[in-house]
Write a protein that holds these residues in place. Structure first.
Motif, PDB file in Angstrom:
ATOM      1  N   ASN A   1      36.563 142.959  -0.184  1.00  0.00           N
ATOM      2  CA  ASN A   1      36.211 144.054   0.724  1.00  0.00           C
ATOM      3  C   ASN A   1      35.254 143.604   1.824  1.00  0.00           C
ATOM      4  OD1 ASN A   1      36.604 146.805   1.393  1.00  0.00           O
ATOM      5  ND2 ASN A   1      34.610 147.349   0.523  1.00  0.00           N
ATOM      6  N   VAL A   2      35.211 142.291   2.085  1.00  0.00           N
ATOM      7  CA  VAL A   2      34.376 141.733   3.141  1.00  0.00           C
ATOM      8  C   VAL A   2      35.265 141.310   4.300  1.00  0.00           C
ATOM      9  CG1 VAL A   2      32.810 139.858   3.794  1.00  0.00           C
ATOM     10  CG2 VAL A   2      32.556 140.985   1.571  1.00  0.00           C
ATOM     11  N   GLU A   3      35.012 141.845   5.460  1.00  0.00           N
ATOM     12  CA  GLU A   3      35.836 141.555   6.629  1.00  0.00           C
ATOM     13  C   GLU A   3      35.825 140.061   6.946  1.00  0.00           C
ATOM     14  OE1 GLU A   3      36.449 143.219  11.222  1.00  0.00           O
ATOM     15  OE2 GLU A   3      34.654 143.764  10.068  1.00  0.00           O
ATOM     16  N   ASN A   4      36.995 139.537   7.227  1.00  0.00           N
ATOM     17  CA  ASN A   4      37.188 138.137   7.624  1.00  0.00           C
ATOM     18  C   ASN A   4      36.915 137.130   6.501  1.00  0.00           C
ATOM     19  OD1 ASN A   4      37.867 138.891  10.303  1.00  0.00           O
ATOM     20  ND2 ASN A   4      35.695 139.040  10.829  1.00  0.00           N
ATOM     21  N   SER A   5      36.830 137.591   5.272  1.00  0.00           N
ATOM     22  CA  SER A   5      36.643 136.653   4.159  1.00  0.00           C
ATOM     23  C   SER A   5      37.933 135.890   3.850  1.00  0.00           C
ATOM     24  CB  SER A   5      36.200 137.402   2.899  1.00  0.00           C
ATOM     25  OG  SER A   5      37.269 138.192   2.385  1.00  0.00           O
ATOM     26  N   GLY A   6      39.062 136.432   4.268  1.00  0.00           N
ATOM     27  CA  GLY A   6      40.358 135.849   3.945  1.00  0.00           C
ATOM     28  C   GLY A   6      40.985 136.420   2.692  1.00  0.00           C
ATOM     29  N   TYR A   7      40.208 137.197   1.928  1.00  0.00           N
ATOM     30  CA  TYR A   7      40.707 137.780   0.691  1.00  0.00           C
ATOM     31  C   TYR A   7      41.189 139.217   0.855  1.00  0.00           C
ATOM     32  CZ  TYR A   7      38.678 133.858  -1.935  1.00  0.00           C
ATOM     33  OH  TYR A   7      38.384 132.619  -2.427  1.00  0.00           O
ATOM     34  N   GLY A   8      40.955 139.825   2.006  1.00  0.00           N
ATOM     35  CA  GLY A   8      41.246 141.237   2.211  1.00  0.00           C
ATOM     36  C   GLY A   8      42.638 141.691   1.827  1.00  0.00           C
ATOM     37  N   PRO A   9      43.694 140.934   2.166  1.00  0.00           N
ATOM     38  CA  PRO A   9      45.044 141.377   1.798  1.00  0.00           C
ATOM     39  C   PRO A   9      45.234 141.572   0.292  1.00  0.00           C
ATOM     40  CG  PRO A   9      45.170 139.692   3.501  1.00  0.00           C
ATOM     41  CD  PRO A   9      43.738 139.737   3.059  1.00  0.00           C
ATOM     42  N   LEU A  10      44.464 140.846  -0.529  1.00  0.00           N
ATOM     43  CA  LEU A  10      44.577 141.024  -1.976  1.00  0.00           C
ATOM     44  C   LEU A  10      44.186 142.440  -2.379  1.00  0.00           C
ATOM     45  CD1 LEU A  10      43.011 137.646  -3.125  1.00  0.00           C
ATOM     46  CD2 LEU A  10      45.341 138.383  -3.662  1.00  0.00           C
ATOM     47  N   LEU A  11      43.194 142.999  -1.707  1.00  0.00           N
ATOM     48  CA  LEU A  11      42.761 144.360  -2.006  1.00  0.00           C
ATOM     49  C   LEU A  11      43.851 145.354  -1.645  1.00  0.00           C
ATOM     50  CD1 LEU A  11      40.529 146.287  -2.946  1.00  0.00           C
ATOM     51  CD2 LEU A  11      39.642 146.258  -0.603  1.00  0.00           C
TER      52      LEU A  11
ATOM     53  N   ARG B   1      46.027 147.148  -4.784  1.00  0.00           N
ATOM     54  CA  ARG B   1      45.879 148.563  -5.146  1.00  0.00           C
ATOM     55  C   ARG B   1      47.145 149.353  -4.831  1.00  0.00           C
ATOM     56  NH1 ARG B   1      41.173 149.883  -0.635  1.00  0.00           N
ATOM     57  NH2 ARG B   1      42.455 149.603   1.226  1.00  0.00           N
ATOM     58  N   THR B   2      48.188 148.637  -4.413  1.00  0.00           N
ATOM     59  CA  THR B   2      49.462 149.301  -4.106  1.00  0.00           C
ATOM     60  C   THR B   2      50.595 148.603  -4.861  1.00  0.00           C
ATOM     61  OG1 THR B   2      49.625 147.981  -2.060  1.00  0.00           O
ATOM     62  CG2 THR B   2      48.673 150.191  -1.870  1.00  0.00           C
ATOM     63  N   ILE B   3      51.420 147.835  -4.174  1.00  0.00           N
ATOM     64  CA  ILE B   3      52.650 147.331  -4.788  1.00  0.00           C
ATOM     65  C   ILE B   3      52.417 146.270  -5.871  1.00  0.00           C
ATOM     66  CG2 ILE B   3      54.066 147.868  -2.782  1.00  0.00           C
ATOM     67  CD1 ILE B   3      53.956 144.953  -2.009  1.00  0.00           C
ATOM     68  N   LEU B   4      51.240 145.636  -5.893  1.00  0.00           N
ATOM     69  CA  LEU B   4      50.964 144.623  -6.915  1.00  0.00           C
ATOM     70  C   LEU B   4      49.867 145.068  -7.878  1.00  0.00           C
ATOM     71  CD1 LEU B   4      51.093 141.346  -4.765  1.00  0.00           C
ATOM     72  CD2 LEU B   4      52.911 142.348  -6.177  1.00  0.00           C
ATOM     73  N   LYS B   5      49.596 146.352  -7.960  1.00  0.00           N
ATOM     74  CA  LYS B   5      48.485 146.844  -8.778  1.00  0.00           C
ATOM     75  C   LYS B   5      48.668 146.542 -10.265  1.00  0.00           C
ATOM     76  CE  LYS B   5      50.440 151.525  -9.097  1.00  0.00           C
ATOM     77  NZ  LYS B   5      50.210 152.950  -8.743  1.00  0.00           N
ATOM     78  N   ASP B   6      49.912 146.346 -10.693  1.00  0.00           N
ATOM     79  CA  ASP B   6      50.182 146.055 -12.098  1.00  0.00           C
ATOM     80  C   ASP B   6      50.191 144.564 -12.415  1.00  0.00           C
ATOM     81  OD1 ASP B   6      50.484 148.773 -12.700  1.00  0.00           O
ATOM     82  OD2 ASP B   6      52.591 148.747 -12.081  1.00  0.00           O
ATOM     83  N   ARG B   7      49.868 143.731 -11.412  1.00  0.00           N
ATOM     84  CA  ARG B   7      49.937 142.282 -11.643  1.00  0.00           C
ATOM     85  C   ARG B   7      48.701 141.534 -11.141  1.00  0.00           C
ATOM     86  NH1 ARG B   7      54.747 140.147  -9.028  1.00  0.00           N
ATOM     87  NH2 ARG B   7      55.348 142.146  -8.112  1.00  0.00           N
TER      88      ARG B   7
END
Length: 292
Positions: A219-229, A233-239
């Motif tokens: 949840n930190v802008e420009n960290s590079g991890y944002g797309p994971l969030l 929480r949508t199409i990959l929430k079960d994995r």
């Protein structure tokens, strides 16, 4: 129940030896490891810290890098730990694909005779690409044994190996060749996070391990991890699965940072246990815990 998908408790035999090829990790994770009191926590305190974090089950992983870096966390050491602390740990085997059929036989022994429940492959430490032909007999054996495999994906900080061994696009080729293979990509692919997400979207048997990274970075802008969030929480929430990677990070801090993310409570619960239960093939909805 919270399942920690990857930690190394302070138990003899679970450390890799001198681990000189990982020296740069100590620089990169210095601040985080200081917060986790690396090298200063005895087992009793470690269990207390784990209880304080609300963790009920911890995945521990063997590693074999003998042909490249001369080190090994043996399958026997992991199995001994699991046997000594019933219902506290679940163990993954570690074999060296460079050993050919020896590795295949060691994997079968670890699962059938030692009771381990999965395979751990640190490809950058074996200096092998995820889709190297030497890996394929092990993938086939995992399907035969009906066990999951953990594969290191993303950057590595060893200056004695190449970061290219962690490219997610190679994992896509593996999943195409072995669609039945149950895989967790951990860590979660940085700096190729979107590439990993694309592979996971294509392949329903691919999980993503939020391991060896601070959850707050999602949840930190420009960290590079944002797309994971967003995808987590949508199409990959079960994995999505969470691992503390202790002693690289404090266990309680990891759990608290997941809970603080802008995701629904049920999704956070899935990340912290429900998804791992399915990945690991645990049947009972609750595991009674006792250390004896």
């Amino acid at each position: 129940m919270i399942i920690d998908y990857g930690a190394t408790p302070p138990i003899p035999g679970l450390s890799l030896g001198d681990g000189s090829h990982l020296a740069n990790y100590r620089r990169v994770y210095a601040t985080s490891e200081k917060a986790a009191a690396r090298g200063q926590v005895e087992l009793g305190q470690w269990f207390q810290n784990r209880d304080d974090a609300g963790i009920g089950l911890t995945v521990i992983k063997a590693r074999d890098v003998e042909t490249t870096f001369g080190g090994r966390v043996t399958n026997e050491a992991v199995a001994k730990t699991v046997a000594a602390y019933p219902d506290q740990f679940i163990g993954f085997a570690g074999v060296d694909p460079n050993k050919g059929m020896i590795a295949v036989r060691e994997l079968e022994h670890a699962i059938r005779d030692l009771g381990l429940k999965g395979l751990n492959l640190q490809c950058f430490e074996n200096r092998l690409a995820v889709d190297d032909r030497r890996m394929y007999p092990l993938y086939a054996k995992c399907i035969e044994l009906d066990i999951p495999v953990n594969i290191h994906v993303g950057i590595n900080f060893s200056l004695q190996s190449s970061p290219d061994f962690g490219r997610p696009e190679m994992l896509d080729r593996v999943m195409c060749d072995f669609p039945e293979l149950r895989v967790c990509a951990a860590p979660p692919g940085w700096p190729w996070v979107q590439e990993l997400l694309a592979v996971a979207w294509r392949h329903p048997n691919l999980w993503i391990g939020l391991v060896a990274m601070r959850p707050k970075l999602l949840n930190v802008e420009n960290s590079g991890y944002g797309p994971l969030l967003q995808y987590g929480r949508t199409i990959l929430k079960d994995r999505m699965m969470v691992g503390t990677a202790w002693p690289m990070q404090p266990m309680k801090r990891v759990i608290e940072e997941v809970r603080a993310l802008p995701v629904e409570t049920d999704i956070a619960d899935a990340w912290l246990g429900g998804n791992a239960r399915r990945f690991l093939g645990l049947r009972s909805p609750d595991i009674e815990t006792s250390r004896g």
